[in-house]
Design a protein around this motif. Structure first.
Motif, mmCIF file in Angstrom:
data_model
loop_
_atom_site.group_PDB
_atom_site.id
_atom_site.type_symbol
_atom_site.label_atom_id
_atom_site.label_comp_id
_atom_site.label_asym_id
_atom_site.label_seq_id
_atom_site.Cartn_x
_atom_site.Cartn_y
_atom_site.Cartn_z
ATOM 1 N N MET A 711 0.830 -1.211 0.000
ATOM 2 C CA MET A 711 0.000 0.000 0.000
ATOM 3 C C MET A 711 0.860 1.254 0.000
ATOM 4 S SD MET A 711 -3.148 -0.941 2.585
ATOM 5 C CE MET A 711 -3.973 0.625 2.290
ATOM 6 N N VAL A 712 1.947 1.240 0.765
ATOM 7 C CA VAL A 712 2.840 2.400 0.781
ATOM 8 C C VAL A 712 3.568 2.536 -0.544
ATOM 9 C CG1 VAL A 712 4.906 3.369 1.887
ATOM 10 C CG2 VAL A 712 3.129 2.291 3.277
ATOM 11 N N LYS A 713 3.988 1.407 -1.105
ATOM 12 C CA LYS A 713 4.723 1.433 -2.370
ATOM 13 C C LYS A 713 3.861 1.941 -3.514
ATOM 14 C CE LYS A 713 7.411 -1.638 -5.398
ATOM 15 N NZ LYS A 713 7.861 -3.036 -5.608
ATOM 16 N N THR A 714 2.575 1.589 -3.528
ATOM 17 C CA THR A 714 1.657 1.998 -4.598
ATOM 18 C C THR A 714 0.851 3.239 -4.230
ATOM 19 O OG1 THR A 714 -0.031 0.466 -3.735
ATOM 20 C CG2 THR A 714 1.464 -0.365 -5.446
ATOM 21 N N THR A 715 1.200 3.898 -3.107
ATOM 22 C CA THR A 715 0.520 5.096 -2.598
ATOM 23 C C THR A 715 -0.954 4.864 -2.310
ATOM 24 O OG1 THR A 715 -0.038 6.002 -4.774
ATOM 25 C CG2 THR A 715 2.141 6.571 -3.881
ATOM 26 N N MET A 716 -1.361 3.630 -2.106
ATOM 27 C CA MET A 716 -2.742 3.347 -1.730
ATOM 28 C C MET A 716 -3.025 3.777 -0.301
ATOM 29 S SD MET A 716 -3.361 -0.401 -3.497
ATOM 30 C CE MET A 716 -4.970 -0.593 -2.743
ATOM 31 N N ASN A 717 -1.976 3.967 0.478
ATOM 32 C CA ASN A 717 -2.181 4.395 1.864
ATOM 33 C C ASN A 717 -2.726 5.816 1.949
ATOM 34 O OD1 ASN A 717 0.355 5.256 0.848
ATOM 35 N ND2 ASN A 717 1.023 5.787 2.912
ATOM 36 N N THR A 718 -2.495 6.625 0.929
ATOM 37 C CA THR A 718 -3.078 7.972 0.906
ATOM 38 C C THR A 718 -4.493 7.965 0.347
ATOM 39 O OG1 THR A 718 -2.062 8.366 -1.272
ATOM 40 C CG2 THR A 718 -0.814 9.048 0.681
ATOM 41 N N SER A 719 -4.763 7.042 -0.581
ATOM 42 C CA SER A 719 -6.122 6.955 -1.136
ATOM 43 C C SER A 719 -7.088 6.297 -0.164
ATOM 44 C CB SER A 719 -6.102 6.158 -2.452
ATOM 45 O OG SER A 719 -5.218 6.740 -3.378
ATOM 46 N N TYR A 720 -6.589 5.348 0.614
ATOM 47 C CA TYR A 720 -7.435 4.631 1.572
ATOM 48 C C TYR A 720 -6.840 4.809 2.975
ATOM 49 C CZ TYR A 720 -8.805 2.468 -2.846
ATOM 50 O OH TYR A 720 -9.214 2.244 -4.128
ATOM 51 N N GLN A 721 -6.841 6.039 3.452
ATOM 52 C CA GLN A 721 -6.214 6.358 4.723
ATOM 53 C C GLN A 721 -6.877 5.637 5.896
ATOM 54 O OE1 GLN A 721 -5.969 10.591 5.290
ATOM 55 N NE2 GLN A 721 -4.780 10.929 3.423
ATOM 56 N N LEU A 722 -8.197 5.546 5.873
ATOM 57 C CA LEU A 722 -8.906 4.909 6.985
ATOM 58 C C LEU A 722 -8.623 3.407 7.022
ATOM 59 C CD1 LEU A 722 -12.343 6.776 6.757
ATOM 60 C CD2 LEU A 722 -10.343 7.324 8.154
ATOM 61 N N VAL A 723 -8.564 2.775 5.851
ATOM 62 C CA VAL A 723 -8.243 1.347 5.778
ATOM 63 C C VAL A 723 -6.812 1.111 6.273
ATOM 64 C CG1 VAL A 723 -8.053 -0.659 4.269
ATOM 65 C CG2 VAL A 723 -9.847 1.027 3.870
ATOM 66 N N TYR A 724 -5.912 1.979 5.835
ATOM 67 C CA TYR A 724 -4.516 1.853 6.262
ATOM 68 C C TYR A 724 -4.394 2.001 7.779
ATOM 69 C CZ TYR A 724 0.537 2.660 6.341
ATOM 70 O OH TYR A 724 1.885 2.576 6.604
ATOM 71 N N ARG A 725 -5.137 2.918 8.356
ATOM 72 C CA ARG A 725 -5.101 3.121 9.798
ATOM 73 C C ARG A 725 -5.622 1.893 10.530
ATOM 74 N NH1 ARG A 725 -8.682 7.916 11.822
ATOM 75 N NH2 ARG A 725 -7.530 8.900 10.115
ATOM 76 N N LEU A 726 -6.665 1.278 10.004
ATOM 77 C CA LEU A 726 -7.232 0.093 10.640
ATOM 78 C C LEU A 726 -6.268 -1.091 10.563
ATOM 79 C CD1 LEU A 726 -9.787 -0.822 12.103
ATOM 80 C CD2 LEU A 726 -10.732 -1.542 9.908
ATOM 81 N N ILE A 727 -5.568 -1.235 9.434
ATOM 82 C CA ILE A 727 -4.583 -2.313 9.303
ATOM 83 C C ILE A 727 -3.397 -2.058 10.225
ATOM 84 C CG2 ILE A 727 -3.026 -3.496 7.711
ATOM 85 C CD1 ILE A 727 -4.923 -2.911 5.458
ATOM 86 N N GLU A 728 -2.996 -0.800 10.373
ATOM 87 C CA GLU A 728 -1.916 -0.461 11.296
ATOM 88 C C GLU A 728 -2.225 -0.914 12.719
ATOM 89 O OE1 GLU A 728 0.947 3.337 10.668
ATOM 90 O OE2 GLU A 728 -1.183 3.775 10.817
ATOM 91 N N LEU A 729 -3.460 -0.662 13.168
ATOM 92 C CA LEU A 729 -3.859 -1.066 14.516
ATOM 93 C C LEU A 729 -3.810 -2.577 14.676
ATOM 94 C CD1 LEU A 729 -6.874 1.369 14.999
ATOM 95 C CD2 LEU A 729 -4.653 1.497 16.114
ATOM 96 N N THR A 730 -4.077 -3.296 13.588
ATOM 97 C CA THR A 730 -4.002 -4.757 13.629
ATOM 98 C C THR A 730 -2.555 -5.236 13.707
ATOM 99 O OG1 THR A 730 -6.039 -4.918 12.326
ATOM 100 C CG2 THR A 730 -4.647 -6.864 12.416
ATOM 101 N N LEU A 731 -1.667 -4.561 12.967
ATOM 102 C CA LEU A 731 -0.275 -5.003 12.903
ATOM 103 C C LEU A 731 0.490 -4.758 14.196
ATOM 104 C CD1 LEU A 731 0.823 -3.912 9.311
ATOM 105 C CD2 LEU A 731 0.634 -6.235 10.182
ATOM 106 N N ILE A 732 0.177 -3.670 14.897
ATOM 107 C CA ILE A 732 0.975 -3.354 16.084
ATOM 108 C C ILE A 732 0.567 -4.187 17.292
ATOM 109 C CG2 ILE A 732 1.387 -1.004 15.315
ATOM 110 C CD1 ILE A 732 -0.697 -0.031 17.248
ATOM 111 N N LEU A 733 -0.534 -4.935 17.200
ATOM 112 C CA LEU A 733 -0.908 -5.796 18.319
ATOM 113 C C LEU A 733 0.171 -6.869 18.485
ATOM 114 C CD1 LEU A 733 -3.379 -5.808 20.205
ATOM 115 C CD2 LEU A 733 -4.288 -7.693 18.880
ATOM 116 N N PRO A 734 0.797 -6.988 19.645
ATOM 117 C CA PRO A 734 1.940 -7.885 19.807
ATOM 118 C C PRO A 734 1.542 -9.356 19.747
ATOM 119 C CG PRO A 734 1.314 -6.963 21.923
ATOM 120 C CD PRO A 734 0.458 -6.278 20.893
#
Length: 809
Positions: A711-734
């Motif tokens: 998503m970062v490589k294809t700049t989809m993180n700027t087009s789908y900011q809310l989706v990216y934020r939700l995936i981030e919260l999933t990834l940082i869970l230890p």
């Protein structure tokens, strides 16, 4: 003449006054045999961990001991103002409208800082140099309650309350304070440019040596550092070696000031402190403003001090999951309250707020995971979005330990395994014989073509002792016994023959009989099969970038493999065991023969066939036990939170993608999504999954971490900011605390028995640099030297041109 008489008279009066003072004090104090002197006060020290990020919680500068006030001011000035940009600032009704603090003010005023605790703004310079006994007066009256939105209105209030002039004076005082060249003492002692250059050479030499020792985890000081010592310690010896190799360095030490050689233990610690602070500066720049989770564990060092290690887990700008070491914190007790306070104190010293915490990862200790009084509960009382996950790797080890006692036969097997390891490795001679025998067996197998040769194969190894707290140790031990079978039998026979008395054989005769039984061989092969499946999961969980969704999928894969073993792989396993027994001349029982049920008297006459005994009472019981334990230990993977997160699994073109469940996941993280964003999120989710299924980069993607990178490589993180934020919260869970275990391994290397008296701050600085070597290697010397000079008032300074160049960078 008159002036001399006056001076003598004054001297005599002062002398009589002093004598009368001591005589009166001695007269009033009765003479006793005991000493009347007061106990010596301990030296006041200041540590960077004592810094408080929230300005509303700091104590005034005047409350510090006078001898460390300047050091405190420098530490806070170097640390900079606390500016929480992603904080949701509270709104207040003022003058007919709602007003709140604006984060754009941080860009306009570099001195401005905000207290989450008090909901007020502060000036860093005024805290350090103006009205330090009442730091709240300035901030709360000007920004928090008035709600100004521009500098002009605030300036009018400054002039009205006579504060603006004082603020400018405080800022000027701070700039002069940090600029050592404006110091009065510096003006009195003139240092030539040549001497400054020599000072720079000495400082660079000491820094290079310190960096090398830090990277290697070696000791700095020696027992005797005098000029006549033959071993002055690694640091001084390396500096002397450096001087002998480089003539310009030797000249800098010989011609330079003797009282500024940059060799003392205090300088060594300051250099290490400067290195650690530069490393932490890079880490804080990476994480500043991001949500993060913490991985925590505690352990004792060699000096029997309880140390709490903290690692931060977050997603960086490139979409990669990062785990950074925040530091060690000494705790007096391991109570939940003490550990929680230590964590909050450590986060605050780095200007991190507990409100940004979104995950907690601990082991299974009750003081950490306690449902009512554990650390995770205390933190969730303050921040309900800091979800807790019990370390998956610890849970998996508990599964292995539980399976080892799932039945009487398997428990008996694991009772004999340590006896075999201990008997064979009881002495150096036996270990040498074991390796020699194993070497002869390998040569014979290579000649017969039974074993392959190549780089990394057939390396020398010994027997490893299994431990309930060492991950993968059970499997490693069984594999070593399988590979070194013939050599172990030979060593046991030697032990039996060489014993003077039968009672001194160490049970070697019984161990040979046990090993050469079908029961032992069958259980050994079965356990290798079972533990081999869980070991794949254990290795995967120890990856730093492992995400919770992939871990859940791996657990499901292990369960499927175990079920397949239960249903379809009994016959291949039995065939493998028989082949091994025939090769090693071990008697294979008749599977149709009836035998007594294990553990019952022969008089009971409860008969079963050998096939039923090995298939049902050992094979099926072991598999069912491990499946049951997996379901029990990993019950949280069926929890609502993780079930919703599993919808992001990218396998099979996001086959598990479910918009309704992901919306529920966003609602759980209510602090990170407002009402407007929750309204837009469903459309973004649908649009994202449709585009991802059409995008070539996502084809074959099986890990959620790769999804974020794409998503970062294809700049989809700027087009789908809310989706990216939700995936981030999933990834940082230890997922697992393997990273913390690595910290403890490094701790035993840095702090050894010979360095057991190392101070906590010195130890922490060394650990930060040693564990974050990747960052430490990239930091330039000029930055470290600049921070070193700014930490304290130095006797000398580097040449001015160099300082300007380094500051411009």
């Amino acid at each position: 003449m008159i002036q001399n008489l006056i001076g003598i008279t004054n001297f005599r009066m002062s002398k009589r006054t002093i004598q009368s003072y001591f005589s009166s004090s001695s007269a009033s104090t009765p003479h006793t045999n005991e000493s009347t002197s007061e106990p010596k006060k301990s030296r006041a020290e200041f540590s960077h961990s004592d810094l408080i990020g929230d300005p509303g919680k700091r104590k005034p500068i005047d409350d510090y001991q006078p001898e460390i006030r300047d050091q405190v001011r420098k530490a806070y000035a170097l640390n900079g103002p606390t500016q929480p940009r992603d904080l949701v600032f509270p709104r207040k009704w003022m003058s007919g409208e709602f007003r709140s603090f604006q984060k754009t003010w941080f860009d306009e005023f570099d001195w401005l800082e905000y207290s989450e605790y008090k909901g007020a703004a502060y000036c860093l310079y005024c805290y350090l140099f103006f009205n330090s006994s009442k730091p709240e007066k300035f901030g709360s009256s000007v920004f928090a309650h008035q709600g100004y939105v521009n500098w002009k209105k605030a300036k009018d209030t400054f002039n009205k309350h006579n504060v603006c002039k004082t603020h400018v004076e405080a800022r000027q005082k701070c700039e002069d304070f940090m600029n050592q060249r404006t110091n009065v003492g510096r003006k009195l002692v003139q240092v030539g440019k040549e001497e400054e250059k020599r000072y720079e050479i000495r400082l660079t030499t000491s820094l290079d040596v310190a960096r090398f020792l830090i990277m290697q985890g070696d000791a700095f000081c020696g027992h005797d550092e005098s000029s006549t010592s033959l071993n002055k310690g690694t640091f001084r010896e390396m500096v002397d070696w450096y001087k002998d190799k480089v003539e310009i360095v030797k000249a800098a030490y010989e011609k330079g000031y003797k009282n500024c050689q940059i060799l003392s233990p205090y300088v060594q610690k300051d250099l290490t402190k400067a290195c650690a602070e530069e490393v932490m500066s890079v880490i804080m720049d990476e994480i500043r403003g991001r949500k993060f989770s913490v991985l925590i564990d505690e352990s004792r060092d060699v000096s029997i001090k309880e140390q709490m290690a903290v690692i931060l887990r977050f997603v960086n700008d490139e979409g990669k999951v990062m785990e950074r070491f925040l530091g060690l914190q000494h705790v007096e007790s391991c109570t939940a309250i003490a550990l929680k306070e230590a964590l909050v104190r450590m986060l605050s010293s780095r200007k991190l707020s507990i409100s940004m915490l979104r995950g907690q990862g601990y082991d299974g200790a009750s003081n950490m995971r306690g449902e009512f009084n554990g650390v995770q509960k205390l933190i969730r009382d303050e921040n309900p979005y800091a979800f807790y996950v019990h370390c998956f790797a610890h849970q998996l080890q508990l599964v292995v330990v539980s399976v080892s006692t799932s039945s009487a036969d398997i428990a008996d097997f694991f009772n004999y395994v340590p006896l075999i390891v201990n008997t064979v490795g009881a002495s150096c001679m036996r270990k040498d014989v074991l390796l020699a025998k194993h070497h002869d067996v390998l040569l014979e197998k290579i000649e017969n073509g039974e074993t392959m040769t190549g780089r990394g194969l057939n390396q020398e190894s010994g027997l490893a002792r299994p431990g309930d707290t060492r991950w993968g140790s059970h499997l490693k031990t069984l594999l070593r016994i399988l590979v070194m079978w013939e050599a172990i039998i030979d060593v046991l026979e030697i032990v039996k023959k060489d014993s003077v008395k039968p009672a001194c054989t160490g049970g070697a005769l019984g161990l040979i009989g046990k090993m050469e039984s079908f029961d032992f061989v069958f259980i050994m092969h079965l356990m290798i099969e079972l533990l081999g499946m869980t070991d794949i999961l254990s290795s995967a969980l120890q990856r730093k970038d492992q995400d919770i969704v992939e871990a859940m999928h791996l657990i499901t894969d292990v369960k499927d493999s175990l079920q397949d073993l239960r249903e379809n792989r009994w016959e291949p396993l039995l065939k493998k065991v028989k082949t091994f027994c025939e090769k090693n001349e071990i008697e294979v029982p008749d599977m149709d023969e009836e035998i007594n049920i294990g553990g019952t008297s022969r008089r009971r006459k409860q008969k079963v066939t050998n096939m039923h005994y090995y298939h049902v009472e050992i094979f099926l019981v072991a598999i069912d036990a491990i499946l049951t334990e997996l379901n029990h230990r990993f019950s949280e993977i069926s929890s609502e939170l993780l079930v919703y997160m599993a919808c992001f699994n990218p396998r099979n073109s996001f086959s598990n993608f479910n918009v309704d469940k992901l919306m529920r996941l966003a609602e759980i993280y209510a602090e990170d999504f407002d009402i407007g964003e929750l309204t837009l999120l469903p459309n973004q989710l649908k649009s994202f999954v449709n585009r991802a299924r059409r995008t070539q980069e996502f084809l074959g993607c099986s890990e959620l971490g790769k999804v974020v990178e794409i998503m970062v490589k294809t700049t989809m993180n700027t087009s789908y900011q809310l989706v990216y934020r939700l995936i981030e919260l999933t990834l940082i869970l230890p997922v697992a605390t393997a990273s913390v275990e690595r910290i403890f391994s490094a701790m035993s290397l840095v702090k050894t028995d010979l360095r057991s008296k190392m101070g906590d701050e010195w130890f922490n600085d060394l650990m930060i640099c040693y564990n974050e070597k990747e960052i430490f290697r990239k930091i330039e010397n000029e930055k470290i030297k600049k921070r070193f000079e700014e930490m304290k008032n130095r006797r000398m300074l580097m040449p001015k041109k160099l300082m300007i160049a380094s500051s411009d960078e």
